[in-house]
Design a protein around this motif. Sequence first.
Motif: not given
Length: 469
Positions: A262, A298-299, A302, A306, A363
């Motif tokens: 990240r 970036s997603r 994430d 998660t 997402q």
Amino acid sequence: MRRRVLTVYVTLLVAACLGLALPLCGSIAARGTSDMLLDRINDTARFAGLAEPSVLTGSATSLTGELTAYDQLYGITAVIVDREGSVVAASREGADVAGMDPGHDADRDGELPEAVRTALAGNRMGANTIVYPWQDGPLIVAEPIGRSGEVVGAAVTASPTASLRRSTLAQWCVAWAAVASLMIAGIAAAGPLTRWVLRPIDDLDEATRAVSGGSLDTRVRTAAGPEELRRLGESFNQMADTITSMLERQRTFVAYAGHQVRNPLAALRLRVDSLSRHLTPEGAQQHRLALDEVDRLSRICDSLLTLARTEDAEHSLVWEDVVEVAEDRVVSWAPIAERAGAVLECENTVGMRVRCVEGTLDQALDALIDNALKFGGPGVRITVRAHRTEPGPDGPGHVDVHVVDDGPGLPEAQLEQAARPFWRDGTDGVGGSGLGLSIVVTLLELQGAHLSLRPASPHGIDARIRLPV
């Protein structure tokens, strides 16, 4: 299993009680009959010894008085018969051996009862006779009268058995009451005993349910119980330790990878964004594509983070408007769809709220829209729509979010495999790792949702996200 153990236990208990009660009742009846029979054999033998002269001479005056006194004192009929079965002397006037036994059938058995025939044959009566409470005939005892080894007659007594049958029945009642009490106590103890026997299995079942529900720190107690179940519990604990260790290493790796990537991505985006003032108008489009790819990476980071926090996912449930999230993702992907020559639209009119893990629906839609753009081909039309099903007989209500494209699609056999990690079609040359849909499936499972892929009409793929209300 508890029902089977109870059935086997109760069956064995009833069989054991019956196996104890029936021989005991038979023994009680045999013992009472034996005591009475022994007394009557002694009395009858005494009469046989006194009756020898009377039978030989035919004079029975003194013997009749003896038999009458005995009958008056004990209520037992006594008869002396000669060799042909004729009455020589009797305790009662008109008494004969045929009338002494109400159950005797002269036409079937002959002129004399079996006990009298046995005595006239020179044999003594055996002690195998048993009087049961349901029998109402007298106890016939016959003793041979002999002289110099020759049988000249027989002494016969007929004893009433009413008192013996009442005594036997009373003892049977006591015995059956004791057996019934034992049976009731055993059946009452069946529940606690079965729970005690099955306690290790119940502990293993509870631990298995807890581990399958996500409590990976649950273990089975192995300090007590049968040796086989202790070994099974130890094997289960070792398996749980291994699974926990593997998941922890996997979670640590995913979290580390997502976190470490990240920061470089954030720095990269700043640097790429700062290049915008040095670009010519012709390079602005490529610049925007580069920024979109950085945002996509970036997603993905994430999503990895998660996944690494799945153990705590139930503590971060939030209310989200499905239509609002869907419209937001369509707006975000609209520029990319326009550059790809695709049509991306959202068909929703009324908002629907669900409780889910924060960010997972976003997402999931990103992954499905991205796949539709990537594999749908030029000019593909992608439609995102949602609808709600109210609770009914078929089950609780739910919200379905569809991402439908009219691309070439996949065969049904491949649709069933598309959500597996690292699965790829391998026929279109499009790059990718095959993790997108598997990550979506994992994210949705955090809140009890699931993803299904079906063929669209007339062609394409209908990806449905089903969320519990």
